[in-house]
Scaffold this motif. Structure first.
Motif, PDB file in Angstrom:
ATOM      1  N   MET A  62     -13.561   7.273 -29.143  1.00  0.00           N
ATOM      2  CA  MET A  62     -12.914   7.987 -30.238  1.00  0.00           C
ATOM      3  C   MET A  62     -13.021   7.200 -31.544  1.00  0.00           C
ATOM      4  SD  MET A  62      -9.113   9.620 -30.360  1.00  0.00           S
ATOM      5  CE  MET A  62      -8.657  10.715 -31.702  1.00  0.00           C
ATOM      6  N   LEU A  63     -12.815   5.905 -31.467  1.00  0.00           N
ATOM      7  CA  LEU A  63     -12.940   5.071 -32.664  1.00  0.00           C
ATOM      8  C   LEU A  63     -14.365   5.104 -33.205  1.00  0.00           C
ATOM      9  CD1 LEU A  63     -11.660   3.111 -34.646  1.00  0.00           C
ATOM     10  CD2 LEU A  63     -12.201   1.248 -33.043  1.00  0.00           C
ATOM     11  N   ASP A  64     -15.354   4.996 -32.323  1.00  0.00           N
ATOM     12  CA  ASP A  64     -16.758   5.047 -32.744  1.00  0.00           C
ATOM     13  C   ASP A  64     -17.084   6.373 -33.427  1.00  0.00           C
ATOM     14  OD1 ASP A  64     -17.172   2.541 -31.737  1.00  0.00           O
ATOM     15  OD2 ASP A  64     -18.224   3.199 -29.926  1.00  0.00           O
ATOM     16  N   LEU A  65     -16.622   7.473 -32.832  1.00  0.00           N
ATOM     17  CA  LEU A  65     -16.929   8.790 -33.386  1.00  0.00           C
ATOM     18  C   LEU A  65     -16.237   9.006 -34.724  1.00  0.00           C
ATOM     19  CD1 LEU A  65     -16.725  10.849 -30.087  1.00  0.00           C
ATOM     20  CD2 LEU A  65     -18.771  10.497 -31.468  1.00  0.00           C
ATOM     21  N   ARG A  66     -15.023   8.550 -34.852  1.00  0.00           N
ATOM     22  CA  ARG A  66     -14.328   8.666 -36.134  1.00  0.00           C
ATOM     23  C   ARG A  66     -15.078   7.907 -37.224  1.00  0.00           C
ATOM     24  NH1 ARG A  66      -9.342   6.053 -35.798  1.00  0.00           N
ATOM     25  NH2 ARG A  66      -9.283   6.546 -38.033  1.00  0.00           N
ATOM     26  N   GLU A  67     -15.596   6.740 -36.866  1.00  0.00           N
ATOM     27  CA  GLU A  67     -16.369   5.966 -37.842  1.00  0.00           C
ATOM     28  C   GLU A  67     -17.694   6.654 -38.155  1.00  0.00           C
ATOM     29  OE1 GLU A  67     -16.718   2.131 -36.090  1.00  0.00           O
ATOM     30  OE2 GLU A  67     -14.700   1.485 -36.675  1.00  0.00           O
ATOM     31  N   ASP A  68     -18.355   7.184 -37.116  1.00  0.00           N
ATOM     32  CA  ASP A  68     -19.645   7.854 -37.326  1.00  0.00           C
ATOM     33  C   ASP A  68     -19.519   9.058 -38.257  1.00  0.00           C
ATOM     34  OD1 ASP A  68     -20.857   6.037 -35.684  1.00  0.00           O
ATOM     35  OD2 ASP A  68     -20.956   7.354 -33.930  1.00  0.00           O
ATOM     36  N   TYR A  69     -18.430   9.832 -38.093  1.00  0.00           N
ATOM     37  CA  TYR A  69     -18.265  11.069 -38.856  1.00  0.00           C
ATOM     38  C   TYR A  69     -17.248  10.937 -39.986  1.00  0.00           C
ATOM     39  CZ  TYR A  69     -20.973  13.435 -35.235  1.00  0.00           C
ATOM     40  OH  TYR A  69     -21.970  13.825 -34.380  1.00  0.00           O
ATOM     41  N   ALA A  70     -16.762   9.722 -40.222  1.00  0.00           N
ATOM     42  CA  ALA A  70     -15.790   9.463 -41.298  1.00  0.00           C
ATOM     43  C   ALA A  70     -14.583  10.377 -41.175  1.00  0.00           C
ATOM     44  CB  ALA A  70     -16.453   9.619 -42.661  1.00  0.00           C
ATOM     45  N   LEU A  71     -14.001  10.416 -39.987  1.00  0.00           N
ATOM     46  CA  LEU A  71     -12.864  11.280 -39.717  1.00  0.00           C
ATOM     47  C   LEU A  71     -11.578  10.463 -39.639  1.00  0.00           C
ATOM     48  CD1 LEU A  71     -14.441  13.499 -36.916  1.00  0.00           C
ATOM     49  CD2 LEU A  71     -13.830  14.260 -39.214  1.00  0.00           C
ATOM     50  N   PRO A  72     -10.484  10.974 -40.200  1.00  0.00           N
ATOM     51  CA  PRO A  72      -9.200  10.301 -40.013  1.00  0.00           C
ATOM     52  C   PRO A  72      -8.712  10.477 -38.580  1.00  0.00           C
ATOM     53  CG  PRO A  72      -8.904  12.357 -41.202  1.00  0.00           C
ATOM     54  CD  PRO A  72     -10.389  12.159 -41.062  1.00  0.00           C
ATOM     55  N   ALA A  73      -7.653   9.781 -38.237  1.00  0.00           N
ATOM     56  CA  ALA A  73      -7.120   9.824 -36.871  1.00  0.00           C
ATOM     57  C   ALA A  73      -6.097  10.949 -36.742  1.00  0.00           C
ATOM     58  CB  ALA A  73      -6.491   8.493 -36.510  1.00  0.00           C
ATOM     59  N   PRO A  74      -6.341  11.932 -35.885  1.00  0.00           N
ATOM     60  CA  PRO A  74      -5.305  12.935 -35.631  1.00  0.00           C
ATOM     61  C   PRO A  74      -4.248  12.359 -34.697  1.00  0.00           C
ATOM     62  CG  PRO A  74      -7.190  13.340 -34.212  1.00  0.00           C
ATOM     63  CD  PRO A  74      -7.553  12.156 -35.075  1.00  0.00           C
ATOM     64  N   GLU A  75      -3.129  13.041 -34.600  1.00  0.00           N
ATOM     65  CA  GLU A  75      -2.162  12.679 -33.562  1.00  0.00           C
ATOM     66  C   GLU A  75      -2.849  12.858 -32.210  1.00  0.00           C
ATOM     67  OE1 GLU A  75       2.193  14.058 -31.779  1.00  0.00           O
ATOM     68  OE2 GLU A  75       1.367  15.029 -33.572  1.00  0.00           O
ATOM     69  N   THR A  76      -2.790  11.829 -31.371  1.00  0.00           N
ATOM     70  CA  THR A  76      -3.606  11.826 -30.155  1.00  0.00           C
ATOM     71  C   THR A  76      -2.805  11.372 -28.949  1.00  0.00           C
ATOM     72  OG1 THR A  76      -5.539  11.244 -31.506  1.00  0.00           O
ATOM     73  CG2 THR A  76      -5.761  11.001 -29.130  1.00  0.00           C
ATOM     74  N   LEU A  77      -3.100  11.997 -27.815  1.00  0.00           N
ATOM     75  CA  LEU A  77      -2.560  11.572 -26.529  1.00  0.00           C
ATOM     76  C   LEU A  77      -3.732  11.457 -25.564  1.00  0.00           C
ATOM     77  CD1 LEU A  77      -0.100  10.974 -24.692  1.00  0.00           C
ATOM     78  CD2 LEU A  77      -0.031  13.425 -24.172  1.00  0.00           C
ATOM     79  N   ILE A  78      -3.971  10.267 -25.032  1.00  0.00           N
ATOM     80  CA  ILE A  78      -5.087  10.034 -24.113  1.00  0.00           C
ATOM     81  C   ILE A  78      -4.518   9.769 -22.721  1.00  0.00           C
ATOM     82  CG2 ILE A  78      -7.021   8.512 -23.547  1.00  0.00           C
ATOM     83  CD1 ILE A  78      -7.449   8.067 -26.503  1.00  0.00           C
ATOM     84  N   GLN A  79      -4.982  10.526 -21.737  1.00  0.00           N
ATOM     85  CA  GLN A  79      -4.437  10.422 -20.390  1.00  0.00           C
ATOM     86  C   GLN A  79      -5.520  10.635 -19.336  1.00  0.00           C
ATOM     87  OE1 GLN A  79      -1.232  13.444 -20.797  1.00  0.00           O
ATOM     88  NE2 GLN A  79       0.126  11.818 -20.025  1.00  0.00           N
ATOM     89  N   THR A  80      -5.215  10.194 -18.126  1.00  0.00           N
ATOM     90  CA  THR A  80      -6.016  10.538 -16.952  1.00  0.00           C
ATOM     91  C   THR A  80      -5.119  11.250 -15.939  1.00  0.00           C
ATOM     92  OG1 THR A  80      -5.589   8.469 -15.766  1.00  0.00           O
ATOM     93  CG2 THR A  80      -7.485   8.504 -17.264  1.00  0.00           C
ATOM     94  N   VAL A  81      -5.738  12.114 -15.154  1.00  0.00           N
ATOM     95  CA  VAL A  81      -5.060  12.756 -14.024  1.00  0.00           C
ATOM     96  C   VAL A  81      -6.029  12.714 -12.851  1.00  0.00           C
ATOM     97  CG1 VAL A  81      -3.626  14.265 -15.441  1.00  0.00           C
ATOM     98  CG2 VAL A  81      -5.874  15.054 -14.696  1.00  0.00           C
ATOM     99  N   THR A  82      -5.552  13.026 -11.664  1.00  0.00           N
ATOM    100  CA  THR A  82      -6.411  13.081 -10.489  1.00  0.00           C
ATOM    101  C   THR A  82      -6.441  14.503  -9.941  1.00  0.00           C
ATOM    102  OG1 THR A  82      -4.582  12.479  -9.013  1.00  0.00           O
ATOM    103  CG2 THR A  82      -5.943  10.686  -9.877  1.00  0.00           C
TER     104      THR A  82
END
Length: 281
Positions: A63-83
């Motif tokens: 996500m950090l790489d893509l934001r830098e690549d496309y010059a995007l600010p950070a949206p409110e984000t929740l990152i999770q895993t499930v099984t």
């Protein structure tokens, strides 16, 4: 309360375009972006715990790489895993989070429509409680031209409404195709030609009334163009996508176009543009 966009991340290189698109959509719409990865539930518990930490760290890095690549600010984000089973967990999480949109990458079995039906993408498209976006084009490519196949069904009306609501600045092309009975046998008959022309005009008037009805419900709408084409609806659409692809195709999940039946699998196997599939109600 902000809307929630659910992005299902599989960590593949092909998934990066969809991830970037999800970030941009969240930023542009002031929505929260929930990033989800589904783990294999049959792994040993210790392996799952170790893998979960590694997966979350990788999604944060992507996500950090893509934001830098496309010059995007950070949206409110929740990152999770499930099984669990990926398609079932994505659908369940979309229900529980009251997701406004699910974003997925394009599937990788291109040119093989017979293999698409059982993929995670195809199953999510069939069972999702909200529109599903399959994205493969760069996130900095604006969706300026949106194509919506239209008929007289409630499912199509709902898809058109969703498209108008989500893309108020886009140029929408509404495409209606039909098979006229007797064309092969009577195409050279002047009386038949006059009847055919009347039928085409009647179709146009009906479609324009349908569009105006939806426009009246929504107020401000983008530029619209209505196109009528004769031929098998599925083949007309595929030919249009091959020779004049839009930026985005918006389709109902219950689309049954032409003699080939359900068209979605063919579109997923031959992606000419990004695809948004809306539920039928």
């Amino acid at each position: 309360m902000p809307r929630t966009l659910l992005f299902a991340c599989d960590l593949s290189a092909e998934n990066r375009a969809a991830f970037a698109r999800a970030i941009r959509l969240a930023v542009d719409n002031g929505a929260r972006l929930d990033v989800l990865h589904v783990l294999d539930p049959h792994l040993p518990h210790q392996a799952l715990r170790d893998l979960e930490s590694a997966v979350v760290a990788e999604m944060e890095r992507m996500m950090l790489d893509l934001r830098e690549d496309y010059a995007l600010p950070a949206p409110e984000t929740l990152i999770q895993t499930v099984t669990g089973a990926p398609y079932a967990e994505i659908i369940r999480e979309a229900h529980e989070r009251d997701a406004d949109l699910i974003v997925l990458g394009a599937h990788r079995k291109r040119g093989q429509p017979e293999l698409v039906g059982g993929t995670t993408l195809a199953r999510v498209l069939r069972g999702a409680p909200c529109p599903v976006l399959s994205a493969s084009h760069p996130a900095n490519q604006d969706w300026q031209d949106v194509l919506v196949p239209v008929d007289f069904s409630l499912a199509c009306r709902h898809t058109l409404r969703q498209t108008l609501k989500r893309f108020p600045e886009a140029r929408l092309t509404l495409l209606h195709a039909w098979d006229i009975p007797g064309e092969q046998e009577l195409g050279s008959d002047s009386g038949y030609a006059r009847w055919r022309d009347r039928e085409v005009e009647r179709l146009r008037q009906q479609l324009e009334q349908e569009v105006e009805s939806v426009m009246a419900e929504l107020g401000d709408v983008p530029e619209l163009e209505l196109e009528l084409e004769q031929g098998d609806p599925g083949e007309v659409l595929l030919d249009r996508l091959r020779h004049q692809p839009p930026d985005l195709l918006a389709l109902s999940s219950h689309a049954q176009l032409g003699r080939h039946g359900h068209l979605t699998q063919r579109l997923l196997a031959e992606p000419h543009c990004d695809l948004m599939v809306c539920r039928a109600w």
